[in-house]
Motif scaffolding. Structure first.
Motif, short mmCIF file in Angstrom:
data_model
loop_
_atom_site.label_atom_id
_atom_site.label_comp_id
_atom_site.label_asym_id
_atom_site.label_seq_id
_atom_site.Cartn_x
_atom_site.Cartn_y
_atom_site.Cartn_z
N VAL A 37 64.49 32.27 39.45
CA VAL A 37 64.64 32.16 40.90
C VAL A 37 65.52 30.95 41.16
N THR A 38 66.59 31.14 41.95
CA THR A 38 67.52 30.05 42.22
C THR A 38 67.69 29.89 43.73
N ALA A 39 68.13 28.69 44.09
CA ALA A 39 68.47 28.43 45.49
C ALA A 39 69.74 29.20 45.83
N PRO A 40 69.90 29.67 47.05
CA PRO A 40 71.06 30.49 47.40
C PRO A 40 72.35 29.71 47.54
N ASP A 42 73.51 26.60 45.99
CA ASP A 42 74.17 26.09 44.78
C ASP A 42 73.67 26.79 43.51
N LEU A 43 72.73 27.74 43.65
CA LEU A 43 72.20 28.53 42.53
C LEU A 43 71.47 27.67 41.49
N HIS A 44 70.96 26.51 41.88
CA HIS A 44 70.14 25.73 40.96
C HIS A 44 68.84 26.48 40.70
N ILE A 45 68.35 26.39 39.47
CA ILE A 45 67.14 27.11 39.06
C ILE A 45 65.91 26.44 39.67
N LEU A 46 65.12 27.22 40.39
CA LEU A 46 63.84 26.76 40.92
C LEU A 46 62.70 27.15 39.99
N PHE A 47 62.90 28.27 39.28
CA PHE A 47 61.85 28.76 38.39
C PHE A 47 62.50 29.62 37.30
N ALA A 48 61.99 29.52 36.10
CA ALA A 48 62.41 30.38 34.99
C ALA A 48 61.18 30.77 34.21
N ASN A 49 61.05 32.05 33.87
CA ASN A 49 59.85 32.47 33.14
C ASN A 49 60.05 32.35 31.64
N ALA A 50 58.98 32.63 30.90
CA ALA A 50 58.98 32.45 29.45
C ALA A 50 59.98 33.37 28.76
N ALA A 51 60.15 34.60 29.31
CA ALA A 51 61.09 35.55 28.69
C ALA A 51 62.51 35.02 28.72
N LEU A 52 62.90 34.35 29.81
CA LEU A 52 64.24 33.77 29.88
C LEU A 52 64.36 32.62 28.90
#
Length: 325
Positions: A37-40, A42-52
């Motif tokens: 999940v990224t901010a719209p 600047d596309l900075h990552i807000l959340f990344a799951n274990a699979a990524l």
């Protein structure tokens, strides 16, 4: 849910309420598909799951605050993502490579979807790992190439085998059965379309005396010489067959009686001039050549060959050059 975070000053603020974000993380963290999940803006990552994290060989918490788009290897693909998201559009599915730890690259399929929340927009990234599938395709492709080459080789061997069984190894002429088969088809076609077709027979005379007095090698040489002279006089559309030890048959599509007579005379002249050498010195060939028109009347090829044989003519050979007589 992520167990490690960067300091708050490095972590971008989420456009979602904390409770809403925690619920979203809980839903996505256990997904077998890689999700971010990224901010719209600047596309900075807000959340990344274990699979990524497994795809990129990194702990998910270490990705927080990064721009996932910066890991897209293709500059063109990265520009496409920024352009579409900037216009509020989704992206994908897009097959591209992501840079993982130690600068390794993995093939993935990206699908980006802007998602509206009560407090603002976020961009949901779905990342499918294509690396294993690509490797499988490469192995399968290599296997298919090998199989294709094997099939080509088998087809070539099959053609060679067919040619070996259809042609006489001594002269290269069609064997009797194949010659009769193809000749009959040619006669049927000629009668149907009312076209000329001529049949010739060429007989090597004195075959047995040559074997007896000049030797087996000389008799084979004589047979090959007769076959070679015939083949030089024929077209690609003609059929040339070895009927028995010393007789040959020829089917000439589109040839009338006069043309067949000219070929007969030419073969008689060229073959009677041939001088061969055997165990008892040089000797001249003696051949008989006959012809008939086979397109008239409902006759078989064997009957046409019989008629040609009945009309065979012989040109007496001249003595060998080194004969004193």
């Amino acid at each position: 849910m992520m167990t490690a975070t960067r300091p708050e000053r490095d972590r971008p603020e989420s456009p979602c309420e904390p409770a809403q974000m925690r619920l979203l993380e809980a839903m996505l963290d256990t997904s077998p598909v890689a999700v971010a999940v990224t901010a719209p803006e600047d596309l900075h990552i807000l959340f990344a799951n274990a699979a990524l994290g497994r795809i990129l060989s990194l702990e998910p918490a270490l990705l927080a605050g990064e721009r996932l788009v910066d890991r897209v290897l293709s500059k063109e693909d990265a520009a496409k993502i920024l352009d579409h998201i900037g216009r509020g559009d989704g992206v994908g599915p897009l097959s591209t490579r992501l840079r993982s730890r130690d600068q390794a690259h993995r093939w993935t399929t990206l699908t980006l979807e802007p998602v509206a929340t009560s407090e603002g927009m976020v961009v949901l990234w779905w990342i499918e790992d294509e690396e294993e599938m690509r490797r499988l395709e490469q192995r399968l492709g290599a296997s298919l190439i090998k199989e294709h080459k094997l099939l080509q080789r088998l087809e070539s061997l099959d053609m060679d085998l067919g040619r070996m069984t259809a042609e006489d190894p001594l002269t290269g002429a069609l064997v009797r059965e194949r010659f009769i088969e193809l000749g009959e088809l040619e006669l049927i076609g000629a009668r149907r379309y009312r076209e000329h077709v001529a049949v010739l027979t060429v007989t090597l005379l004195d075959f047995e005396p040559i074997c007896e007095f000049q030797g087996l090698a000389a008799s084979e040489d004589a047979v090959k010489t007769v076959a070679g002279a015939c083949q030089k006089s024929l077209r690609q559309v003609d059929y040339f067959g070895h009927l028995n030890d010393h007789r040959f048959g020829i089917v000439l599509p589109g040839i009338d009686g006069k043309q067949a007579e000219n070929l007969r005379n030419s073969l008689l002249k060229s073959l009677s001039a041939q001088t061969l050498r055997g165990l008892n010195g040089p000797f001249r060939l003696r051949v008989a050549v006959g012809h008939t028109q086979a397109s008239q009347g409902d006759i078989s090829l064997l009957e046409a060959l019989g008629r040609a044989t009945d009309h065979e003519q012989v040109l007496a050979p001249r003595p060998p050059k080194d004969d004193k007589s």
